[in-house]
Design a protein around this motif. Structure first.
Motif, PDB file in Angstrom:
ATOM      1  N   LEU A  42     -19.329  19.189 -12.589  1.00 20.41           N
ATOM      2  CA  LEU A  42     -20.410  19.101 -11.589  1.00 20.41           C
ATOM      3  C   LEU A  42     -21.167  17.779 -11.734  1.00 20.41           C
ATOM      4  N   ALA A  43     -21.114  17.224 -12.924  1.00 19.69           N
ATOM      5  CA  ALA A  43     -21.820  15.954 -13.166  1.00 19.69           C
ATOM      6  C   ALA A  43     -21.261  14.845 -12.267  1.00 19.69           C
ATOM      7  N   HIS A  44     -19.961  14.909 -11.962  1.00 19.44           N
ATOM      8  CA  HIS A  44     -19.361  13.885 -11.078  1.00 19.44           C
ATOM      9  C   HIS A  44     -20.022  13.951  -9.699  1.00 19.44           C
ATOM     10  N   ALA A  45     -20.222  15.182  -9.209  1.00 23.68           N
ATOM     11  CA  ALA A  45     -20.838  15.325  -7.878  1.00 23.68           C
ATOM     12  C   ALA A  45     -22.276  14.824  -7.918  1.00 23.68           C
ATOM     13  N   GLU A  46     -22.978  15.183  -8.985  1.00 19.76           N
ATOM     14  CA  GLU A  46     -24.375  14.767  -9.098  1.00 19.76           C
ATOM     15  C   GLU A  46     -24.468  13.245  -9.124  1.00 19.76           C
ATOM     16  N   GLU A  47     -23.526  12.615  -9.809  1.00 20.20           N
ATOM     17  CA  GLU A  47     -23.501  11.144  -9.888  1.00 20.20           C
ATOM     18  C   GLU A  47     -23.365  10.544  -8.487  1.00 20.20           C
ATOM     19  N   PHE A  48     -22.659  11.274  -7.612  1.00 13.76           N
ATOM     20  CA  PHE A  48     -22.455  10.752  -6.246  1.00 13.76           C
ATOM     21  C   PHE A  48     -23.503  11.296  -5.276  1.00 13.76           C
ATOM     22  N   GLY A  49     -24.483  12.019  -5.817  1.00 12.95           N
ATOM     23  CA  GLY A  49     -25.543  12.547  -4.948  1.00 12.95           C
ATOM     24  C   GLY A  49     -25.056  13.636  -4.011  1.00 12.95           C
ATOM     25  N   ILE A  50     -24.007  14.337  -4.426  1.00 14.08           N
ATOM     26  CA  ILE A  50     -23.458  15.398  -3.565  1.00 14.08           C
ATOM     27  C   ILE A  50     -24.001  16.752  -4.024  1.00 14.08           C
ATOM     28  N   PRO A  51     -24.459  17.595  -3.079  1.00 18.30           N
ATOM     29  CA  PRO A  51     -25.016  18.905  -3.456  1.00 18.30           C
ATOM     30  C   PRO A  51     -24.013  19.716  -4.267  1.00 18.30           C
ATOM     31  N   THR A  52     -24.519  20.469  -5.240  1.00 19.24           N
ATOM     32  CA  THR A  52     -23.645  21.331  -6.043  1.00 19.24           C
ATOM     33  C   THR A  52     -24.248  22.732  -6.101  1.00 19.24           C
ATOM     34  N   PHE A  53     -23.402  23.683  -6.439  1.00 25.17           N
ATOM     35  CA  PHE A  53     -23.906  25.037  -6.727  1.00 25.17           C
ATOM     36  C   PHE A  53     -23.017  25.653  -7.791  1.00 25.17           C
ATOM     37  N   THR A  54     -23.620  26.607  -8.532  1.00 26.95           N
ATOM     38  CA  THR A  54     -22.786  27.385  -9.451  1.00 26.95           C
ATOM     39  C   THR A  54     -22.950  28.856  -9.081  1.00 26.95           C
ATOM     40  N   ALA A  55     -21.833  29.567  -9.101  1.00 26.72           N
ATOM     41  CA  ALA A  55     -21.857  31.016  -8.878  1.00 26.72           C
ATOM     42  C   ALA A  55     -21.132  31.612 -10.082  1.00 26.72           C
ATOM     43  N   PRO A  56     -21.845  31.759 -11.208  1.00 31.11           N
ATOM     44  CA  PRO A  56     -21.185  32.235 -12.421  1.00 31.11           C
ATOM     45  C   PRO A  56     -20.537  33.601 -12.207  1.00 31.11           C
ATOM     46  N   PHE A  57     -19.251  33.644 -12.416  1.00 36.37           N
ATOM     47  CA  PHE A  57     -18.482  34.858 -12.131  1.00 36.37           C
ATOM     48  C   PHE A  57     -19.107  36.074 -12.832  1.00 36.37           C
ATOM     49  N   ARG A  58     -19.593  35.805 -14.040  1.00 34.55           N
ATOM     50  CA  ARG A  58     -20.072  36.937 -14.860  1.00 34.55           C
ATOM     51  C   ARG A  58     -21.401  37.483 -14.351  1.00 34.55           C
ATOM     52  N   ASP A  59     -22.061  36.741 -13.457  1.00 33.63           N
ATOM     53  CA  ASP A  59     -23.356  37.219 -12.936  1.00 33.63           C
ATOM     54  C   ASP A  59     -23.177  38.253 -11.830  1.00 33.63           C
ATOM     55  N   PHE A  60     -21.913  38.500 -11.431  1.00 34.23           N
ATOM     56  CA  PHE A  60     -21.725  39.376 -10.276  1.00 34.23           C
ATOM     57  C   PHE A  60     -20.993  40.650 -10.671  1.00 34.23           C
ATOM     58  N   ALA A  61     -21.291  41.697  -9.936  1.00 36.64           N
ATOM     59  CA  ALA A  61     -20.742  43.024 -10.268  1.00 36.64           C
ATOM     60  C   ALA A  61     -19.221  43.000 -10.209  1.00 36.64           C
ATOM     61  N   ASP A  62     -18.684  42.294  -9.217  1.00 41.71           N
ATOM     62  CA  ASP A  62     -17.214  42.281  -9.069  1.00 41.71           C
ATOM     63  C   ASP A  62     -16.794  41.042  -8.272  1.00 41.71           C
ATOM     64  N   ARG A  63     -15.487  40.904  -8.103  1.00 40.99           N
ATOM     65  CA  ARG A  63     -14.943  39.711  -7.442  1.00 40.99           C
ATOM     66  C   ARG A  63     -15.453  39.586  -6.005  1.00 40.99           C
ATOM     67  N   GLU A  64     -15.562  40.747  -5.344  1.00 35.68           N
ATOM     68  CA  GLU A  64     -16.033  40.719  -3.956  1.00 35.68           C
ATOM     69  C   GLU A  64     -17.453  40.143  -3.882  1.00 35.68           C
ATOM     70  N   ALA A  65     -18.314  40.632  -4.772  1.00 35.19           N
ATOM     71  CA  ALA A  65     -19.715  40.172  -4.754  1.00 35.19           C
ATOM     72  C   ALA A  65     -19.788  38.682  -5.067  1.00 35.19           C
ATOM     73  N   TRP A  66     -18.954  38.265  -6.011  1.00 36.76           N
ATOM     74  CA  TRP A  66     -18.892  36.824  -6.355  1.00 36.76           C
ATOM     75  C   TRP A  66     -18.425  36.039  -5.127  1.00 36.76           C
ATOM     76  N   GLY A  67     -17.415  36.555  -4.459  1.00 39.89           N
ATOM     77  CA  GLY A  67     -16.866  35.891  -3.268  1.00 39.89           C
ATOM     78  C   GLY A  67     -17.902  35.787  -2.160  1.00 39.89           C
ATOM     79  N   GLU A  68     -18.732  36.827  -2.039  1.00 41.35           N
ATOM     80  CA  GLU A  68     -19.785  36.789  -0.998  1.00 41.35           C
ATOM     81  C   GLU A  68     -20.780  35.668  -1.284  1.00 41.35           C
ATOM     82  N   GLU A  69     -21.103  35.489  -2.559  1.00 45.32           N
ATOM     83  CA  GLU A  69     -22.024  34.392  -2.929  1.00 45.32           C
ATOM     84  C   GLU A  69     -21.382  33.042  -2.617  1.00 45.32           C
TER      85      GLU A  69
END
Ligand code: GRF
Length: 192
Positions: A42-69
């Protein structure tokens, strides 16, 4: 062409895309970079001023919920194309269905040989004289979609998983940049 890139790791392929997209004549722009964990890439994107996001897989109940995020984060930018570049997670079928066939993936093997998360290790273990790099359209299988580009790479006697993967990555990057360029110019049509 606007592009979203999803990563899990060092993002060396992402870096190559970012560098290519710097050139005004490159017909694609990276508009967001997302990760399923706090990926160093993600640091590469930040270096180029490009928006980033993280959706940590473990923060979601299941794959579907992660996919929705992921879907919520992606629709903010409404990308024309999604590039999986070192994303080490399978997308839920619902997300693939939403964007298919506008999702491509790089894989460090000559698909359909050695699909899955350990393509380099599996090729080495199989003792094959050559492996490769591939860029495919993502479908709801594992590295099973239509092949857009691929190239053979020799396996050397004293190769380790690391040395082989480091030889594969530059080829992946070149293939990926060329595929993104050809999709952007309309030369390469994405099909299911
Ligand atoms: C790449 O070889 C990609 O195909 C595989 O994992 C590697 C990621 O490398 N899934 P990086 O994060 O782009 O450096």
């Amino acid at each position: 062409l606007t592009v979203a890139v999803l990563i899990s790791g060092t993002g060396s392929n992402l870096r190559a895309l970012l560098d290519a997209a710097r050139h005004p004549d490159f017909p694609a722009r990276i508009v967001v970079v997302g990760a399923d964990r706090d990926a160093e890439g993600l640091a590469h994107a930040e270096e180029f001023g490009i928006p980033t996001f993280t959706a940590p897989f473990r923060d979601f109940a299941d794959r579907e919920a992660w996919g929705e995020e992921l879907g919520r984060q992606l629709e903010v930018h409404n990308p024309d194309l999604i590039v999986l570049s070192g994303l080490m997670r399978l997308l839920p079928a619902s997300l693939v269905a939403r964007y298919s066939p506008r999702i491509v993936n790089t894989h460090p093997a000559y698909l359909p040989e050695f699909p899955g998360a350990h393509g380099v290790r599996d090729a080495l273990a199989a003792g094959v004289p050559q492996t490769g790099a591939s860029v495919i359209v993502v479908d709801d299988g594992i590295d099973s979609g239509p092949i857009l580009a691929q190239e053979r790479i020799p396996v050397l006697q004293d190769d380790t998983e690391h040395t082989l993967h480091e030889r594969i990555k530059p080829v992946e990057r070149r293939l990926l940049i060329d595929v993104v360029r050809r999709i952007a110019t309309g030369e390469l049509a994405l099909t299911h």
